[in-house]
Design an enzyme around this catalytic site. Structure first.
Site, PDB file in Angstrom:
ATOM      1  N   HIS A 147     -13.098  -2.055  -3.618  1.00 54.71           N
ATOM      2  CA  HIS A 147     -13.633  -2.821  -2.476  1.00 54.71           C
ATOM      3  C   HIS A 147     -14.832  -3.696  -2.847  1.00 54.71           C
ATOM      4  O   HIS A 147     -15.362  -4.407  -1.983  1.00 54.71           O
ATOM      5  CB  HIS A 147     -14.022  -1.875  -1.340  1.00 54.71           C
ATOM      6  CG  HIS A 147     -12.856  -1.154  -0.734  1.00 54.71           C
ATOM      7  ND1 HIS A 147     -11.758  -1.820  -0.226  1.00 54.71           N
ATOM      8  CD2 HIS A 147     -12.592   0.173  -0.570  1.00 54.71           C
ATOM      9  CE1 HIS A 147     -10.877  -0.930   0.237  1.00 54.71           C
ATOM     10  NE2 HIS A 147     -11.354   0.284   0.024  1.00 54.71           N
ATOM     11  N   ASP A 174      -3.608   2.094  -3.971  1.00 51.60           N
ATOM     12  CA  ASP A 174      -4.472   2.767  -2.989  1.00 51.60           C
ATOM     13  C   ASP A 174      -3.988   2.391  -1.581  1.00 51.60           C
ATOM     14  O   ASP A 174      -3.437   1.301  -1.364  1.00 51.60           O
ATOM     15  CB  ASP A 174      -5.917   2.308  -3.198  1.00 51.60           C
ATOM     16  CG  ASP A 174      -6.921   3.048  -2.328  1.00 51.60           C
ATOM     17  OD1 ASP A 174      -7.549   3.998  -2.827  1.00 51.60           O
ATOM     18  OD2 ASP A 174      -7.086   2.662  -1.145  1.00 51.60           O
ATOM     19  N   HIS A 224      -5.630   1.476   0.894  1.00 53.11           N
ATOM     20  CA  HIS A 224      -6.384   0.350   1.455  1.00 53.11           C
ATOM     21  C   HIS A 224      -6.262  -0.873   0.559  1.00 53.11           C
ATOM     22  O   HIS A 224      -6.121  -0.746  -0.654  1.00 53.11           O
ATOM     23  CB  HIS A 224      -7.874   0.726   1.590  1.00 53.11           C
ATOM     24  CG  HIS A 224      -8.098   1.965   2.400  1.00 53.11           C
ATOM     25  ND1 HIS A 224      -8.310   3.202   1.825  1.00 53.11           N
ATOM     26  CD2 HIS A 224      -8.120   2.160   3.738  1.00 53.11           C
ATOM     27  CE1 HIS A 224      -8.459   4.109   2.772  1.00 53.11           C
ATOM     28  NE2 HIS A 224      -8.344   3.505   3.948  1.00 53.11           N
ATOM     29  N   ASP A 269      -4.611   7.959  -1.604  1.00 50.95           N
ATOM     30  CA  ASP A 269      -4.860   8.163  -0.174  1.00 50.95           C
ATOM     31  C   ASP A 269      -3.708   7.667   0.704  1.00 50.95           C
ATOM     32  O   ASP A 269      -3.784   7.776   1.931  1.00 50.95           O
ATOM     33  CB  ASP A 269      -6.203   7.562   0.266  1.00 50.95           C
ATOM     34  CG  ASP A 269      -6.446   6.176  -0.276  1.00 50.95           C
ATOM     35  OD1 ASP A 269      -5.545   5.592  -0.907  1.00 50.95           O
ATOM     36  OD2 ASP A 269      -7.566   5.657  -0.064  1.00 50.95           O
ATOM     37  N   TYR A 281      -8.453  11.578  -0.693  1.00 49.92           N
ATOM     38  CA  TYR A 281      -9.517  12.384  -0.089  1.00 49.92           C
ATOM     39  C   TYR A 281      -9.100  13.784   0.312  1.00 49.92           C
ATOM     40  O   TYR A 281      -9.930  14.563   0.767  1.00 49.92           O
ATOM     41  CB  TYR A 281     -10.099  11.618   1.115  1.00 49.92           C
ATOM     42  CG  TYR A 281     -10.554  10.255   0.672  1.00 49.92           C
ATOM     43  CD1 TYR A 281     -11.751  10.104  -0.021  1.00 49.92           C
ATOM     44  CD2 TYR A 281      -9.745   9.128   0.836  1.00 49.92           C
ATOM     45  CE1 TYR A 281     -12.145   8.879  -0.505  1.00 49.92           C
ATOM     46  CE2 TYR A 281     -10.134   7.890   0.354  1.00 49.92           C
ATOM     47  CZ  TYR A 281     -11.331   7.775  -0.316  1.00 49.92           C
ATOM     48  OH  TYR A 281     -11.715   6.558  -0.813  1.00 49.92           O
TER      49      TYR A 281
HETATM   50  C1  SP5 Z   1     -11.812   3.642  -2.116  1.00 49.37           C
HETATM   51  C2  SP5 Z   1     -11.361   3.858  -0.709  1.00 49.37           C
HETATM   52  O1  SP5 Z   1     -10.296   4.442  -0.484  1.00 49.37           O
HETATM   53  N1  SP5 Z   1     -12.163   3.438   0.241  1.00 49.37           N
HETATM   54  C3  SP5 Z   1     -11.733   3.582   1.581  1.00 49.37           C
HETATM   55  C4  SP5 Z   1     -12.816   3.268   2.510  1.00 49.37           C
HETATM   56  C5  SP5 Z   1     -12.272   3.203   3.889  1.00 49.37           C
HETATM   57  N2  SP5 Z   1     -13.120   3.868   4.789  1.00 49.37           N
HETATM   58  C6  SP5 Z   1     -12.825   3.497   6.120  1.00 49.37           C
HETATM   59  C7  SP5 Z   1     -13.398   4.491   7.035  1.00 49.37           C
HETATM   60  C8  SP5 Z   1     -12.935   4.255   8.417  1.00 49.37           C
HETATM   61  C9  SP5 Z   1     -13.470   5.320   9.312  1.00 49.37           C
HETATM   62  N3  SP5 Z   1     -13.039   6.630   8.946  1.00 49.37           N
HETATM   63  C10 SP5 Z   1     -13.671   7.632   9.745  1.00 49.37           C
HETATM   64  C11 SP5 Z   1     -14.221   8.724   8.883  1.00 49.37           C
HETATM   65  C12 SP5 Z   1     -15.550   9.176   9.373  1.00 49.37           C
HETATM   66  N4  SP5 Z   1     -16.205   9.981   8.363  1.00 49.37           N
HETATM   67 ZN    ZN Z   2      -8.391   3.803  -0.194  1.00 46.81          ZN
END
Ligand code: SP5
Ligand code: ZN
Length: 354
Positions: free
Chosen positions: A170, A206, A208, A296, A335
């Site tokens: 990112h 990934d 995302h 993920d 995760y």
């Molecule tokens: C590297 C990677 O997979 N980064 C992903 C980051 C995305 N995070 C978005 C979070 C959106 C809200 N999730 C709620 C969790 C609250 N702890």
């Molecule tokens: Zn991710």
């Protein structure tokens, strides 16, 4: 089974996110050090060779990132502590309160703010990506891990896996976010270019979209970026990038490929999208491959809804290995602690299959 070379570092365990500030609420951090220890254990259990990273200078890092971003990350935690924030108002991690948007500046120059609490938002684009005492050492350690994996591949290893943490895809040239601080995969691609590979591809599996890697190479006809990910248009992070009409700029048009996917896609749709990207990479003619290996997209992952199985990850590895080019796999997200080790192992099993 062919064994992969796995590169790791104790430095990568030093980052403790502490929290993520999401919609203003302090929630537990998800990108925890135990991710790396779980993956390492799983890979040792199936017999991969594991080595420690060698230190590398900043040369490639500074070709990917704005030197001011790197300097900011190197120094901001000490500045934060010196300014007293852990005591007053009681914030022990660097977190922005003002992030200058294009609309706020409306063409005015982006100044370097004097206050550290303002500088926190000059280089970071979200409130989810906090900086603590070991963050710089870990992020910089992940670069060493990545460059050691590149060295091995350049020396003739067919497949090296960088157990990089924190993740990186990112991070743009000059802004970090999304639980990422330095863009490991982009550094890998640049290092492979520097080692003499004329055309390099990054395939990002990934869940995302890797908005950082995309924009680092958006004008570059020598580096292909392809990603399959949960549709940002359906409301998913990173929200502003990852759409199918983002194909590259100038003479790099056609060297960026996005496959946004619906929630609940599952193995079949995910693998069809991967095959389209892999075919595009084969047409592009890359002589080396970087895999942004996030797990993920898996069934149990709390951060995404793509519902990919272990078999799906192994099949993805097989499809990428069929390209028969030297490959550096770089860890990104994932995760769910109980399954992420076996998911990475499954992907490497596929990647090592031809
Ligand atoms: C590297 C990677 O997979 N980064 C992903 C980051 C995305 N995070 C978005 C979070 C959106 C809200 N999730 C709620 C969790 C609250 N702890
Ligand atoms: Zn991710």
């Amino acid at each position: 089974m062919t064994r992969a070379l796995v590169v790791r570092s104790d430095a990568c365990l030093l980052h403790v996110p502490g929290a993520e500030i999401w919609v203003g609420v302090r929630t537990p951090g998800t990108e925890v050090a135990e991710r790396a220890t779980r993956i390492e254990t799983a890979l040792r259990d199936v017999g991969h060779r594991v080595v420690d990273a060698d230190t590398h200078d900043d040369d490639v890092l500074l070709r990917v990132h704005d030197p001011r971003l790197v300097e900011h990350l190197r120094t901001v935690y000490a500045r934060w502590v010196a300014a007293g924030f852990p005591d007053d108002p009681g914030q022990d991690r660097v977190v922005p309160y003002l992030i200058p948007s294009a609309g706020m500046l409306d063409g005015l120059p982006e100044r370097e703010p004097t206050a550290v609490h303002a500088a926190a938002g000059r280089w970071c684009y979200d409130t989810m990506t906090l900086v603590g005492p070991g963050t710089w050492e870990a992020a910089r350690g992940a670069i060493d891990v990545t460059l050691t994996a590149v060295d091995a591949v350049v020396a003739g290893e067919p497949l090296a896996y960088a157990l990089a943490r924190p993740p990186g895809h990112h991070v743009t040239r000059a802004a970090y976010g999304g639980s990422c601080y330095l863009n490991n995969a982009a550094v890998a691609a640049q290092a492979l270019r520097d080692a003499g590979h004329d055309r390099v591809a990054v395939v990002d599996i990934d869940a995302h979209h890797g908005n950082g890697t995309q924009v680092v190479f958006y004008d570059r006809a020598d580096v292909f970026y392809g990603s399959l990910h949960v549709d940002p248009g359906a409301g998913w992070f990173p929200h502003y990038a990852g759409f199918a009409d983002e194909t590259g700029r100038g003479d790099a048009v056609g060297t960026n490929r996005n496959e946004p996917l619906a929630e609940g896609t599952g193995d079949d749709g995910w693998l069809v999208a991967l095959d389209r990207i892999a075919s595009a990479v084969e047409s592009f003619g890359a002589s080396a491959l970087v895999v942004s290996l996030g797990v993920d997209a898996a069934l149990d992952d709390p951060e995404s809804p793509l519902r990919v199985s272990h078999d799906g990850y192994e099949a993805a590895g097989r499809r990428l290995s069929a390209m028969r080019v030297p490959t550096v796999a770089v860890q990104e997200g994932g995760y769910h602690l109980d399954t992420l080790g076996s998911l990475v192992a499954a992907t490497l099993r596929g990647l090592a299959s031809s």
